[in-house]
Design a protein around this motif. Structure first.
Motif, PDB file in Angstrom:
ATOM      1  N   ALA A 176       1.001  -1.234   0.085  1.00 22.48           N
ATOM      2  CA  ALA A 176      -0.202  -0.457   0.130  1.00 22.48           C
ATOM      3  C   ALA A 176       1.247   1.541  -0.117  1.00 22.48           C
ATOM      4  CB  ALA A 176      -0.895  -0.200   1.372  1.00 22.48           C
TER       5      ALA A 176
ATOM      6  N   GLY B 239       1.085   5.686   0.861  1.00 21.88           N
ATOM      7  CA  GLY B 239       0.434   6.399   1.880  1.00 21.88           C
ATOM      8  C   GLY B 239       1.455   7.783   0.942  1.00 21.88           C
TER       9      GLY B 239
ATOM     10  N   GLY C 240      -3.828   8.460  -0.094  1.00 20.43           N
ATOM     11  CA  GLY C 240      -2.987   7.185  -0.569  1.00 20.43           C
ATOM     12  C   GLY C 240      -4.198   6.153   0.519  1.00 20.43           C
ATOM     13  N   ASP C 241      -4.115   4.978   0.205  1.00 25.20           N
ATOM     14  CA  ASP C 241      -4.607   4.414   1.550  1.00 25.20           C
ATOM     15  C   ASP C 241      -4.298   4.845   3.125  1.00 25.20           C
ATOM     16  OD1 ASP C 241      -4.202   2.041   4.076  1.00 25.20           O
ATOM     17  OD2 ASP C 241      -4.843   0.981   2.004  1.00 25.20           O
TER      18      ASP C 241
ATOM     19  N   CYS D 134      -2.005   3.684   5.620  1.00 25.11           N
ATOM     20  CA  CYS D 134      -0.812   3.252   5.386  1.00 25.11           C
ATOM     21  C   CYS D 134       0.138   3.982   5.874  1.00 25.11           C
ATOM     22  CB  CYS D 134      -0.568   3.167   4.240  1.00 25.11           C
ATOM     23  SG  CYS D 134       1.086   2.988   3.654  1.00 25.11           S
TER      24      CYS D 134
END
Length: 234
Positions: A137, A139, A162-163, A166
């Motif tokens: 993942a 970020g 992002g995630d 993360c």
């Protein structure tokens, strides 16, 4: 504001259009307000002329001094700026997160709205960008270098993407990267990050105010992008 042909007052603003609820909404970010001393009794006329633009969401993300009280009289609302000042610590070896700042890495990983935000801000003078990858993942963090008590050692997050988990999970790696850039402390505003980093730190009793004025837009739609925070170093 003019006196004859002489400029005696300026209110600089940053304009953008944002998508909220599937509609394009115009924003006006109030960035810098300066009036020569002998003309300050006329300052309110300048402010009212700017706020007289119809249909805009107005933001003021770095008000100071008398501007805060003036904004409140003009219908501005304070945002929740709860902030924890956290120390950026050296990284503990063996953790599986990797931080990248190369444009190619960011362009490859970011998609959708994050990619648009990065493209719009990659040359903004005050905005810095990093990508953190962990367990497949990623970020995305946009931040600025801030000065407090004349010390330019504070990182202020401007956008987290992002995630969602993360960046929080990989914060030790992010923290260590910031420390290597000479940023010993992070002003971790919860509303921006979406979480509060752990480790040594203190809650700020009086975080700096940020304000907005809008008829049909709530505080959840106000962020730090497309503003003087991304464009002006101080």
């Amino acid at each position: 504001m003019l006196d004859g042909e002489a400029v005696v007052g300026v209110y600089a603003a940053v304009y953008s259009e944002r998508e909220i609820g599937g509609e394009r909404v115009p924003f006006c970010n109030l960035a810098a307000f300066c009036v020569l001393e002998e003309y300050r009794p006329h300052s309110l006329r300048l402010v009212r002329a700017l706020l007289g633009q119809r249909g805009y969401v107005f933001t003021d993300l770095s008000p100071s001094g008398n501007v805060i009280a003036l904004n409140e009289r003009l219908g501005f609302t304070r945002l929740d700026t709860a902030t924890r000042l956290v120390a950026n610590l050296p990284r503990v070896p063996g953790r599986g997160a990797r931080v990248a700042t190369q444009p190619a890495a960011l362009e490859r990983a970011l998609t959708g709205r994050d990619a648009e935000i990065y493209r719009d801000h990659r040359q903004a003078p005050a905005a810095q960008h990093l990508l953190v990858e962990r367990d497949g993942a990623h970020g995305y963090l946009m931040f600025r270098r801030d000065r407090r008590k004349r010390l330019p050692v504070f990182a202020s997050p401007l956008h987290a993407g992002g995630d969602p988990g993360c960046l929080e999970a990989a914060w030790p790696a992010v923290s260590a990267h910031l420390l290597r850039q000479g940023l010993a402390l992070t002003l971790a505003e919860r509303r921006v990050l979406g979480f509060t980093p752990g480790g040594p730190g203190i809650e700020l009793s009086r975080p700096r105010p940020k304000m907005f004025r809008a008829k049909n837009v709530g505080p959840e739609s106000i962020d730090h992008l497309y503003s003087e925070l991304t464009l002006v170093r101080w």
